[in-house]
Design a protein around this motif. Structure first.
Motif, PDB file in Angstrom:
ATOM      1  N   UNK A 106       1.677   8.295  29.888  1.00  0.00           N
ATOM      2  CA  UNK A 106       0.437   8.073  30.605  1.00  0.00           C
ATOM      3  C   UNK A 106       0.847   7.241  31.823  1.00  0.00           C
ATOM      4  N   UNK A 107       1.044   7.952  32.938  1.00  0.00           N
ATOM      5  CA  UNK A 107       1.807   7.411  34.067  1.00  0.00           C
ATOM      6  C   UNK A 107       1.188   6.200  34.735  1.00  0.00           C
ATOM      7  N   UNK A 108      -0.150   6.138  34.765  1.00  0.00           N
ATOM      8  CA  UNK A 108      -0.788   5.030  35.483  1.00  0.00           C
ATOM      9  C   UNK A 108      -0.882   3.773  34.632  1.00  0.00           C
ATOM     10  N   UNK A 109      -0.491   3.875  33.359  1.00  0.00           N
ATOM     11  CA  UNK A 109      -0.620   2.717  32.477  1.00  0.00           C
ATOM     12  C   UNK A 109       0.705   1.950  32.412  1.00  0.00           C
ATOM     13  N   UNK A 125       0.886   3.282  22.534  1.00  0.00           N
ATOM     14  CA  UNK A 125      -0.120   4.348  22.451  1.00  0.00           C
ATOM     15  C   UNK A 125      -0.297   4.918  21.040  1.00  0.00           C
ATOM     16  N   UNK A 185      -1.894   2.465  18.621  1.00  0.00           N
ATOM     17  CA  UNK A 185      -3.337   2.371  18.853  1.00  0.00           C
ATOM     18  C   UNK A 185      -4.056   3.631  18.395  1.00  0.00           C
ATOM     19  N   UNK A 186      -3.371   4.770  18.494  1.00  0.00           N
ATOM     20  CA  UNK A 186      -4.002   6.014  18.060  1.00  0.00           C
ATOM     21  C   UNK A 186      -4.235   6.010  16.554  1.00  0.00           C
ATOM     22  N   UNK A 190       7.720   3.920  21.142  1.00  0.00           N
ATOM     23  CA  UNK A 190       6.376   4.302  20.713  1.00  0.00           C
ATOM     24  C   UNK A 190       6.427   4.936  19.321  1.00  0.00           C
ATOM     25  N   UNK A 201      -7.186   4.158  23.975  1.00  0.00           N
ATOM     26  CA  UNK A 201      -7.045   5.604  23.759  1.00  0.00           C
ATOM     27  C   UNK A 201      -7.785   6.369  24.844  1.00  0.00           C
ATOM     28  N   UNK A 227      -8.594   5.479  27.935  1.00  0.00           N
ATOM     29  CA  UNK A 227      -7.952   5.439  29.243  1.00  0.00           C
ATOM     30  C   UNK A 227      -6.691   6.300  29.235  1.00  0.00           C
ATOM     31  N   UNK A 228      -5.945   6.276  28.130  1.00  0.00           N
ATOM     32  CA  UNK A 228      -4.743   7.111  28.028  1.00  0.00           C
ATOM     33  C   UNK A 228      -5.125   8.583  28.114  1.00  0.00           C
ATOM     34  N   UNK A 271      -5.803   9.517  31.618  1.00  0.00           N
ATOM     35  CA  UNK A 271      -4.576   9.503  32.404  1.00  0.00           C
ATOM     36  C   UNK A 271      -3.801  10.798  32.186  1.00  0.00           C
ATOM     37  N   UNK A 320      -1.550  12.055  25.527  1.00  0.00           N
ATOM     38  CA  UNK A 320      -2.349  11.331  24.539  1.00  0.00           C
ATOM     39  C   UNK A 320      -2.433  12.139  23.245  1.00  0.00           C
TER      40      UNK A 320
END
Lengths: 506, 317
Positions: free
Chosen positions: A347-350, A358, A361-362, A414, B190, B192-193, B196, B201
C-alpha cells in the motif's frame, strides 16, 4: 566515423529520499557507437538515463551535449535536442495507426490548421524505409495489431523521425523472443552505421557481446568498471555483482532437516491446473520451474485461494482446508509474497509500519487498537524490521520511497507476524539488487530452517536451481518432472520445454 | 519547528485566515452567539463530510448522501406528523434506513462490480424518487419539538461560552467516534489500505466487502444524523439535501483527502468543512447572493485538488 563525443555526463549525483540512487556517475557516448550500460536491476541504469532525458534532475554534476552544457527539466526538452529514450514500457496508443503514433503531439498541418494526413503517411513511410523490408507493417496499421517487436520498431521509428542523435534503449529485449531479438540487433547495427549514438541498457552478457563497442558497469549507483572494448564476460559480471558468485546461495537442507508434509494437495485442478499432487515439507525449499504459462503462478494463486482449485483436496498439517479466498488461506497458515510488489504487495502511500502491520490488522479485532494487537504489537514489528536490517529514513516514511529490497523485507515481516506454515515466494528478487538478493535467499533458507515449508517460483532459472532443495517442473498446468538439488539448467529446461517445441524461457 | 509547520496541512492555516477575516468584518462573530451559531450551521456538513471521508478513503464516492438527508427529513416528518412520543422509534428507523442504504451501496460495488460513483448516483436518484413519491412533491407532516431538539435547541447560561447548541454537541460526539474508528482501530487502517491498493489489501487478508460495507454505512448513517439536525433547524422541505453530497466531497478534498482513496484524515476533513462554511459566511457578510457561493465552491474544489497535487509532487510523494 566513431569518435566524436555526442554527450557527456559528469559526476552525476541523484538522491531519492533515504537512498543515493547515483553517486558521481560519469558516462560518455560517441557517435556511431553502441555503449552498453550494464548492471543488475536497481543498480541505477534507468535513473541515469532519466537524468539525461530530463525526467529527473540531478543534485550534482553536469551534462554536456555536443560540448555545450545543458539542463533538461522535461523529456520534451531533451527530445527537441535529439535525445530519445525508449523505455521498456512503450508509450504507444494501441487504437491509433503507426503514423498517428509516430507524429503524436506534432502532427503536420496544412493551412487553416487542417491535419496533413498525407504528409504524415509519407514521412512515416520514409522512416520505415530505414528498416529495409523488415518491419512488415505500414503507416496505417493499428499499433494494437502489432506484436511487441513491431511496437518496439514503431518506438524506434518515432525516435528516427525526430532525427534523434542519441537513442537510449532500456532493456529492449525483455519481451522479445530469439528471432525478434536478432531483428532488433540488426536494427541497432543499422543505427550505429548511420552515425547515431546508442546507449544500450542491459544485464545480459550475450547482448553486450553481440552489440557493444564500449561497456560501462554500474552497481549501487556507482560506476564499478568502464571498458573501451568488450572484455571477458567474467570481468563484466564481477563488476556487476561485486563478489564471487559461488557463495551466493545458502547451503541446501540436510536430509534430517526436512520434516513432515505441511501441505498436501491431491488431484487439485481448475481451468489452468490439472491433476496436481503435491507435498510440501517443513524445512524444505521447493522450487518451481517452467516456461511462461506453464502453471507455476496459477498454482501459487490456487494455494493462496486467489484463483482457487475447483477439484481435489488440500490439507494443511493433515487437516482438510477450504481455500476459496486469500483470507482463508492466510488463516490456514499459508502466506504469499506476490511477484509484482507495487501492484499486489504494497500500500504505497502508507508508512513502512502500516505496510508491515497490514496482515496483523487484517486478522485482529476490527475495533482493537492498531498498534497493540495480541498477534503482534507495533514494537514487535519495529524489532522485526531492525532484525531484517530494513533501511529507511524512518519507519514512518511512505514505503514508496524505499528500494525494492527494503520493500520486500517489509512484506516478509508482514507475513512472519502471522507465523505461517507455508510461505510462497513469487519472483522473490524481481527488481532487487544483487547484494540484497543474497540476503533474501539467506532469509528464505532461515525460514525453512525454522520449520516452515517454502515454495519458490521464479522465472530466473539459475535462481530456482540455486535456492531449492527440490525442483518441480511444470508444463501445461501439470507437474511433469522432479529434480533434487544440483540439477543442471539444461535438464530442467529440457523437461520444461519437451511439450513446447521451439519455446524458450528467458 | 519550521519543518513541522511546512508539513502541516494548509487547511488549518486557511481556516484561521478566514476566521480572522470574518471577525474583522463582523465583530459579532467573536461573541459566543456568533461563533456558536456558525458551528451550529457547520455541524451537518462537517458530519456529512467525515462520513463521506470513509467512502473516499476506501477509494470511492457516495453521491447518495444528499438524497438520504432529504429522505430522512421528509420521511421523519410524514411518519411523525407532530407525534412526539414516536420520535425515538422514527430516529431508530431512519438510522436503520441509513445502514440499509449503505449496505446496498457497498454490495452493488463489491458484488456487481459497479463503480461507486455510478452505484451511488443510481441510489441518489432512487432515494430522491422515493422521497418525492412519498411526500407527493410538497412537504407534508410536521416534526415535533423533541425531534427538532437536536438541530435547534441551545443550552444557555453556561460559564465562559454562554451558549452551546445541541447540534454542536452532536457534531463533536459523532466526529470523535468517527475519528476514533478511522485513526485508532484496525478497521480504519484496513479501510485506508484498501483505498490505497485493494489488490494488496486483499492479498494481505483484509476482508474487502465487509470493510466497504462499514465505510458506506458510516457515510449513510452520518447523512441520517445530518438530516435530523437539518430537519431541526431548517424545517421540512423537499430540497433540503440537494447538493450536500458535493459539499461533503468538497470539504474532504479541501482537507487534503485523496480522491480514489488511501489518504485523508478526519481532523483535516472537519477543518475542510469549516473552511467551506466560513467561505459561505464571508460571502454572505460581503453581500454576495447564493449563486456566487456555488461558483466559489466550485473554484475552491478545483484549487484544493491542484494544491494537494502540487504539494505531493514537491514532497516527492
Amino acid at each position: 566515423m566513431s569518435g566524436e563525443i555526442v554527450f557527456e555526463m559528469k559526476a552525476i549525483t541523484k538522491v531519492f529520499p533515504g537512498i543515493k540512487a547515483l553517486d558521481r556517475v560519469s558516462f560518455t557516448a560517441r557517435a556511431g557507437e553502441v555503449h552498453a550500460l550494464a548492471g543488475e536491476n536497481g543498480a541505477g541504469k534507468s535513473t541515469l538515463m532519466k537524468v539525461l532525458s530530463g525526467v529527473y534532475q540531478a543534485e550534482e554534476g553536469a551534462i554536456f551535449l555536443r560540448g555545450k552544457q545543458v539542463a533538461f527539466y522535461h523529456p520534451l526538452e531533451s527530445l527537441a535536442q535529439g535525445v530519445s529514450v525508449i523505455y521498456q514500457e512503450f508509450s504507444l496508443l494501441p487504437d491509433r495507426t503507426v503514423a498517428q503514433n509516430i507524429f503524436l503531439g506534432r502532427e503536420p498541418v496544412r493551412r487553416w490548421g487542417f491535419l496533413d494526413a498525407e504528409r504524415m503517411r509519407r514521412e512515416t513511410q520514409k522512416v520505415l524505409a530505414l528498416f529495409g523490408d523488415r518491419h512488415r507493417f505500414g503507416p496505417d496499421t493499428l499499433v494494437g495489431d502489432l506484436d511487441v517487436a513491431q511496437q518496439q520498431m514503431v518506438e524506434i521509428a518515432k525516435a528516427l523521425s525526430l532525427n534523434a542523435k542519441v537513442i537510449v534503449m532500456d532493456e529492449p529485449t525483455a519481451a522479445l523472443n530469439d528471432t525478434e531479438c536478432e531483428l532488433l540487433f540488426q536494427l541497432v547495427d543499422d543505427l550505429r552505421g548511420q552515425g547515431r549514438s546508442i546507449v544500450y541498457i542491459t544485464h545480459r552478457m550475450r547482448e553486450i557481446r553481440r552489440l557493444a563497442d564500449r561497456v560501462t558497469v554500474i552497481k549501487d549507483g556507482k560506476v564499478t568498471a568502464s571498458f573501451d572494448e568488450v572484455p571477458e564476460t567474467s570481468r563484466i559480471i564481477e563488476a556487476m555483482v561485486g563478489r564471487d558468485i559461488g557463495h551466493f546461495y545458502p547451503e541446501p537442507a540436510a536430509k534430517d532437516d526436512i520434516g513432515a508434509a505441511v501441505l498436501t494437495v491431491r488431484g487439485g485442478g481448475n481451468s489452468r491446473l490439472f491433476d496436481i499432487d503435491l507435498d510440501l515439507h517443513a524445512g524444505q525449499i521447493t522450487g518451481f520451474a517452467g516456461v511462461q504459462g506453464a502453471g507455476r503462478t496459477a498454482l501459487a494463486l490456487a494455494l493462496f485461494g486467489a484463483e482457487p482449485f475447483e477439484t481435489g483436496e488440500v490439507s494443511v498439517e493433515g487437516r482438510r482446508v477450504t481455500l476459496t479466498n486469500p483470507r482463508q488461506a492466510a488463516q490456514a497458515g499459508i502466506a504469499m509474497l506476490p511477484g509484482d510488489r507495487k501492484a499486489e504487495g504494497l500500500v504505497l502511500m502508507q508508512s513502512v509500519r502500516d505496510n508491515g502491520m497490514l496482515s496483523v490488522r487484517a486478522f485482529s479485532r476490527a475495533l482493537g487498537h492498531p498498534d497493540k494487537s495480541p498477534i503482534a504489537t507495533l514494537d514487535q514489528m519495529d524489532k522485526a524490521f531492525d532484525a531484517f536490517d530494513l533501511r529507511a529514513a524512518s519507519y514512518e516514511v511512505e514505503i514508496q520511497s524505499l528500494s525494492g529490497g527494503n520493500q520486500q523485507k517489509a512484506i516478509v515481516a508482514r507475513w512472519l507476524s502471522l507465523d505461517p506454515k507455508l510461505l510462497i515466494f513469487v519472483e522473490p528478487t524481481r527488481g532487487i539488487d544483487v547484494n540484497t538478493k543474497a540476503g533474501i535467499y539467506a532469509q528464505m533458507r532461515k525460514l525453512a530452517q525454522n520449520g516452515a515449508a517454502v515454495m519458490a517460483i521464479s522465472s530466473d532459472l539459475p535462481e530456482v536451481l540455486g535456492i531449492s532443495d527440490r525442483v518441480l517442473v511444470m508444463s501445461d498446468g501439470k507437474i511433469v518432472a522432479e529434480f533434487g538439488h544440483g540439477a543442471s539448467e539444461a535438464e530442467v529446461m529440457h523437461a520444461a520445454t519437451e511439450a513446447h517445441l521451439g519455446l524458450e524461457a528467458s | 519547528m519550521m519543518d513541522r509547520l511546512k508539513q502541516m496541512n494548509p487547511v488549518f492555516l486557511v481556516l484561521l485566515l478566514l476566521f480572522v477575516a470574518i471577525a474583522i468584518l463582523s465583530p459579532y462573530f467573536l461573541q459566543p452567539t456568533g461563533y456558536m451559531n456558525f458551528l451550529k450551521r457547520a455541524a451537518p456538513i462537517a458530519i456529512l463530510a467525515v462520513g463521506q471521508l470513509y467512502v473516499i478513503n476506501s477509494g470511492g464516492f457516495d453521491l447518495s448522501a444528499g438524497a438520504l438527508v432529504t429522505l430522512t427529513v421528509i420521511g421523519s416528518s410524514i411518519l411523525l406528523d407532530g407525534e412526539a412520543s414516536a420520535t425515538w422509534w422514527v430516529i431508530l428507523a431512519m438510522l436503520g434506513v441509513g445502514v440499509t442504504v449503505g449496505t446496498v451501496n457497498a454490495l452493488v460495488v463489491s458484488w456487481l462490480r459497479v463503480p461507486s460513483i455510478i452505484a451511488t448516483l443510481g441510489m441518489m436518484i432512487t432515494l430522491s424518487g422515493i422521497a418525492l413519491t412519498w411526500s407527493g412533491g410538497a412537504p407534508r407532516g410536521y416534526l415535533p419539538e423533541n425531534f427538532r431538539f437536536f438541530g435547534r435547541f441551545l443550552i444557555k447560561d453556561l460559564p465562559l461560552i454562554k451558549i452551546l447548541p445541541v447540534a454542536v454537541i452532536v457534531m463533536i460526539v459523532v466526529c470523535a467516534l468517527l475519528w476514533w474508528l478511522m485513526h485508532r482501530t484496525n478497521y480504519g487502517k484496513r479501510l485506508i489500505a484498501m483505498g490505497d491498493n485493494p489488490k494488496a489489501a486483499l492479498l494481505a487478508g483484509v476482508p474487502l466487502t465487509q470493510t466497504r460495507i462499514v465505510a458506506f454505512a458510516m457515510s449513510s448513517i452520518s447523512a441520517v444524523i445530518a438530516g435530523i439536525l437539518l430537519g431541526g433547524f431548517a424545517g421540512v422541505s423537499t430540497d433540503v439535501g440537494v447538493g450536500l453530497e458535493l459539499q461533503a466531497i468538497t470539504a474532504a478534498v479541501i482537507g487534503g483527502a485523496q480522491l480514489l482513496g488511501g489518504r485523508g484524515t478526519v481532523g483535516a476533513t472537519i477543518a475542510g468543512a469549516l473552511v467551506l462554511q466560513a467561505m459561505f459566511t464571508l460571502l454572505n457578510i460581503l453581500g454576495f447572493p447564493k449563486p456566487v457561493r456555488d461558483v466559489v465552491q466550485g473554484l475552491i474544489l478545483i484549487s484544493a485538488v491542484v494544491i494537494a497535487g502540487y504539494r505531493r509532487r514537491r514532497s516527492g510523494g
